[in-house]
Design an enzyme around this catalytic site. Structure first.
Site, mmCIF file in Angstrom:
data_model
loop_
_atom_site.group_PDB
_atom_site.id
_atom_site.type_symbol
_atom_site.label_atom_id
_atom_site.label_comp_id
_atom_site.label_asym_id
_atom_site.label_seq_id
_atom_site.Cartn_x
_atom_site.Cartn_y
_atom_site.Cartn_z
ATOM 1 N N GLY A 32 42.955 43.506 32.262
ATOM 2 C CA GLY A 32 42.761 44.943 32.400
ATOM 3 C C GLY A 32 43.549 45.441 33.599
ATOM 4 C CG ASN A 42 48.463 41.634 42.460
ATOM 5 O OD1 ASN A 42 48.165 40.484 42.254
ATOM 6 N ND2 ASN A 42 48.875 42.471 41.517
ATOM 7 C CD GLU A 78 41.276 45.397 39.282
ATOM 8 O OE1 GLU A 78 41.542 44.537 40.150
ATOM 9 O OE2 GLU A 78 40.732 45.107 38.199
HETATM 10 ZN ZN LIG Z 1 37.998 41.712 39.099
#
Ligand SMILES: [Zn+2]
Length: 1005
Positions: free
Chosen positions: A423, A427, A459
């Site tokens: 998905g 980083n 994220e």
């Molecule tokens: Zn994750």
């Protein structure tokens, strides 16, 4: 990482098909039976943690000495597995087996030989033990399984490789990497050089690190050229030195070339289709390193605990831009149309978080505090980036304040990659997304926005949980993923209350319970060593169960303690690595109620599964009993598990306000709760905040069902949804009859809230699909009538107009999709006019059933640059009942020619929902297994999804045998995956459900 493969939330395509009235067991039984049949009834499944891994003996190693080795291995309590020549490969493993106790007395000669062999093996192991330079007392060092249990393998050149463990030795740590890269997007290769400043912590003669699929041209150590050894099966290289390296710092330089990867990990090339429908190749090279692929881009110490700093330089053609984790410092003109970008030195971080991209993207930016936030996409999609930018900025502000620890970098890029499997990937400073999880067009619905917002929130949470503080090893992956998943719900509820994320989280908990009720599940924190086991950790236990137990903990701690404990944990461990215990200790320290968080939470992370709490009331006396809830208890192994359950309950006296909730800590097998007053009914696990299910005695259920029928509003809608969920699970496990399920469901005609309606439709839909796939057409049609009878009026009340409430949209799309797929009351007609975005999938699926409609949709798919719309179009295309179209779409999505390969798991998932499609999909998966595992790693979430989609609706003995035979024939290419156990267990459960309920359904429905 977000593992969403962007599967539809609850798509149910159940159009009956008269083409296949025969028993759908088109199984080719003529095929020869495989050499290693797996039958979970016959073979005791041995947890992989106990396997003794001596993987990696090359084929040649087994020739002459094979017999001797085997006998010595047997004496050591090992035994050969997979020894037939076709299965013997560099990656084959030896597996410890239980002593059978049935062997005959050995002869004197055998005993003498045995003793000699034992002495030889023991001396060899001792020599190896002392040769190794690892200091076994250093924290995090591999204390076991390094030497005593295994032998050194041969390197590629035949020399002995000086290390025999999948985990790296810890005598040498990286301090800083200087990485220089030059990808050539024309010939799909890249040149690289890495200079690693290493710290020798304990004297050693070896440096061992990871490297995979690269051609090493030259290596120097402190300026002098050095020879290296490579052991490919473990993706390791080693440098051997004649003398011990003294403690101190040294520089290791490696120059290499490699191909850009053609799969979805490492440093890979990507392409996209522009607005003219022309595929533009060679425009993009991007990275995906988590969990084990940084080693494909540069030689490195590729384990999360080997944190280091990085300086990256990237050479590119001047028409492209390059991005990395840190901001760019300088660009140098190299002439010949080439330029070199140099990025700032990074913070201390794990290798799996390093990232770089070369592409021709456009971007928009905005500042939040000291951070420049930017969103990047291909030029054609510049209109679709604004929502992501605004959302990321708001969420970054939220997290900065929630964690009381500001995001440490001066930039944060969010990049939509046209070819991307997960998905999204967190980083540090350079988050990569699928286009569908980042881009939102002007006509996208609030549900599309909910998806994008969720993935961004997930994220961003990782920038703290995962990046700033990282798990020591992949066994605690849940510390990253469970936390990021939980934080995504907390942040969205606070910043975007209109997105109805609470209902979504409730569904997620139900999903996690369903998976964890299988015997093939695993503890949240579990032993992992092989690459496949690391890949397998990216599953709903790490993500959804992880998030669910954090919610339960937060609901048990009093106000603000959770946030306070988490903040202290981040402060204490920032830029380093942790284990679950470190988090529990930080939370225990802030708990005012003297709750030992570690004592409570360990019972949830160490045991697999979850408890079933049975409630028996007699007057004011309530007896509570806990047991491990398993859908199929036949092969269960650990029934003695006890959980520390923070039980919550409400009663008819006070049930809806949050202040009504009472708490009782159940730690023993059985306990008695004394109520202050008489009550009419009790409901446990308030709002389903706890990760357990509840069963009542007959009276208890009767009282609750009676209360719902009288006035359903005495319970919150989440409590109602939870009752529905629990009773279906209890029926599936055989603890209640289906009659009782239908009794509870009687109240549903009055129901109009999203959570209970969608849960009920989901459960009934699953049963419908099983009946349909068994060609039980009469029962399937009676189930249709049942659904029409109970939900018909609610279906009729739904409008096709623009709707703004996410909750109402979710409700109507679930209802209308069900109505259209079952063809209830002719609700569905294909309309040529404007369709609200949230209903597109439903309408497109109806349109896709005619040749003309399908053709139009395919044309739309090819030319659309609106990702949410494109996604729905693909689902509709895959829902066709036409066999040739099904085959075409399967082929095109696997070879990636007209449909991107990243969509293959979604295509399989959608095709398998239809009667016509599911057997073709299964055959296709079997026939193309090698190709599929070249594109998606064995054990990965994509593979897990493909296997479950293809098999989860089988319910006959023939299909069971068919699946078992196929999986056991895979050998090292997947037979040992946990998902295989899960698939087999699910088929057996389906078979049992059918046996128990088929006859009785005739009278009940
Ligand atoms: Zn994750």
């Amino acid at each position: 990482m977000d593992k969403t493969l962007v599967l539809a939330p609850q798509p149910r395509n159940m159009i009956e098909n008269s083409m296949f009235e025969e028993e759908p067991d088109v199984v080719d039984l003529a095929k020869e039976s495989p050499s290693y049949p797996i039958d979970t009834d016959d073979v005791v499944y041995e947890p992989r943690s106990s396997r003794l891994l001596v993987r990696g003996l090359g084929e040649n190693d087994l020739d002459e000495d094979e017999e001797d080795y085997e006998s010595s291995a047997r004496l050591l309590g090992m035994s050969f597995m997979n020894r037939s020549s076709n299965q013997r490969s560099a990656a084959s493993s030896y597996i410890r087996q239980h002593y059978s106790g049935s062997c005959s007395m050995p002869s004197t000669k055998t005993m003498v030989v045995g003793v000699v062999v034992l002495v030889l093996v023991a001396s060899m192991l001792m020599v190896l033990y002392f040769l190794l330079g690892c200091n076994f007392t250093t924290a995090g060092c591999q204390k076991t399984n390094s030497t005593m249990d295994s032998i050194y393998p041969n390197s590629t050149n035949g020399e002995l490789f000086p290390w025999a463990d999948l985990r790296l030795p810890c005598s040498v740590h990286p301090v800083h990497y200087n990485i220089t890269l030059h990808p050539d997007l024309t010939i799909m290769t890249f040149q690289g050089s890495v200079s690693i400043l290493v710290q020798v912590l304990n004297e050693t003669k070896n440096i061992v690190l990871h490297s995979s699929d690269m051609n090493i041209i030259k290596a120097t150590f402190d300026g002098k050229e050095v020879h290296f050894l490579e052991y490919k099966p473990w993706q390791q290289i080693a440098f051997k030195f004649p003398e011990d390296l003294k403690k101190g710092q040294y520089v290791l330089n490696i120059t290499y070339t490699a191909n850009l990867s053609s799969s979805y990990d490492g440093f890979y090339n990507s392409s996209y289709v522009d607005t003219n429908g022309i595929k533009r190749y060679l425009v993009l090279a991007a990275t995906q390193f988590e969990p084990l692929a940084a080693r494909k881009a540069f030689p490195c110490f590729d384990e999360p605990a080997f944190k280091s700093t990085f300086t990256i330089k990237m050479t590119r053609e001047s028409k492209y831009i390059s991005l990395s984790n840190m901001p760019k410092v300088i660009t140098t003109d190299l002439k010949n149309g080439l330029e070199e970008d140099e990025f700032e030195k990074s913070v201390n971080m794990s290798t799996y978080l390093v990232a770089f991209i070369v592409a021709d993207f456009i971007s928009v930016s905005k500042n939040v505090s000291k951070t420049k936030v930017s969103v990047y996409a291909v030029p054609d999609k510049k209109e679709q980036v604004q929502y992501a930018l605004d959302t990321a900025c708001k969420l970054l502000e939220f997290y900065n304040s929630f964690f009381k620890n500001e995001y440490p970098l001066s930039k944060l890029d969010l990049v939509a990659i046209p070819d991307f499997l997960a998905g999204a990937m967190e980083n540090w400073g350079l988050i990569t997304f699928r286009e569908t999880t980042l881009l939102v067009g002007s006509n996208s619905s609030a549900i599309d926005k909910q998806l994008v917002t969720s993935v961004i929130a997930h994220e961003l949470a990782h920038q703290w949980f995962g990046n700033l503080v990282t798990m020591q090893w992949w066994n605690d992956l849940w510390l990253n993923e469970g936390f990021a998943t939980y934080m995504q719900y907390i942040s969205i509820e606070s910043v975007f209350p209109g997105l109805d994320i609470d209902t979504e989280f409730l569904n997620v908990r139900f999903k996690a319970l369903a998976k964890d009720a299988l015997n093939s599940s695993h503890p949240v924190s579990t032993v992992v060593s092989t690459p496949e086991q690391v890949e397998e950790m990216f599953d709903s236990v790490s993500y959804e169960k992880g998030a669910s137990i954090l919610l339960m903990l937060n609901a048990t701690l009093t106000d603000g303690e959770f946030q306070k404990g988490v903040t202290q944990y981040l402060q204490k461990y920032k830029l380093s690595n942790t284990k679950s215990e470190n988090l529990w200790n930080s939370l225990s320290q802030v708990s005012k109620q003297n709750l030992s968080v570690s004592e409570m939470m360990n019972t949830w992370t160490v045991h697999k599964g979850f408890p079933l709490v049975t409630v028996k009331r007699s007057g004011t006396q309530v007896t509570l009993t806990q047991e491990h809830f398993l859908l199929n208890a036949e092969n269960s192994t650990d029934d003695s598990s006890l959980w520390h359950i923070p039980l919550t309950y409400v009663s008819d006296k006070c049930s809806v306000l949050s202040s009504c909730k009472q708490v009782f800590h159940l730690k023993e097998k059985t306990a008695t709760l004394k109520l202050p007053d008489q009550v009419k009914w009790l409901k446990f696990n308030v709002r389903s905040d706890g990760f357990y299910i509840v069963h009542y005695d007959e009276e208890g259920w009767k009282d609750l069902i009676g209360a719902l029928k009288e006035d359903m509003n005495v319970l919150s809608c989440k409590d109602r949804a939870a009752l529905i969920n629990n009773i279906f699970a209890l029926s599936r496990s055989g603890k209640v009859s289906f009659r009782q399920v239908l009794n509870l469901m009687d109240y549903i005609r009055n129901e109009n809230e999203t959570a209970p309606v969608t849960e009920a439709l989901f459960q009934l839909g699953q049963i419908y699909r099983l009946l349909d796939k068994r060609s039980e057409l009469d029962l399937a049609s009676r189930m249709t009538s049942y659904i029409e009878d109970h939900f018909g009026s609610l279906m009729e009340n739904q409008s096709w107009d623009l709707e703004t409430s996410v909750s109402k949209m979710t409700l109507r799309s679930a209802l209308l999709e069900m109505a259209c797929s079952l063809n209830i009351r002719n609700f569905c007609v294909v309309i040529d006019s404007w369709i609200p975005s949230d209903l597109m999938r439903t309408v497109f699926k109806v349109a896709a059933q005619t040749d003309e409609g399908w053709g139009k949709l395919l044309d739309m798919y090819k030319h659309s640059i609106n990702d949410p719309e494109k996604h729905k179009t693909l689902e509709a295309l895959a829902s066709t009942q036409d066999v040739w179209k099904i085959i075409w779409i399967l082929q095109k999505s696997l070879d990636g020619s007209e449909i991107q390969t990243q969509e293959f798991p979604l295509v399989i998932n959608t095709i398998c929902k239809s009667f016509a499609g599911y057997l073709y999909a299964w055959d296709f998966v079997k026939e193309n297994w090698d190709k599929i595992t070249q594109k998606f790693s064995v054990g990965s979430f994509a593979i897990q999804s493909i296997i479950m989609s293809a098999t989860s609706q089988f319910s006959t003995k023939t299909h069971l045998v068919e699946a078992q035979n196929f999986f056991s024939s895979l050998g090292t290419k997947g037979s040992q995956m946990r998902i295989v156990q899960e698939a087999i267990e699910t088929i057996k459960l389906n078979m049992r459900w059918m046996e128990n309920n088929l006859n009785t359904l005739q009278s009940w429905l």
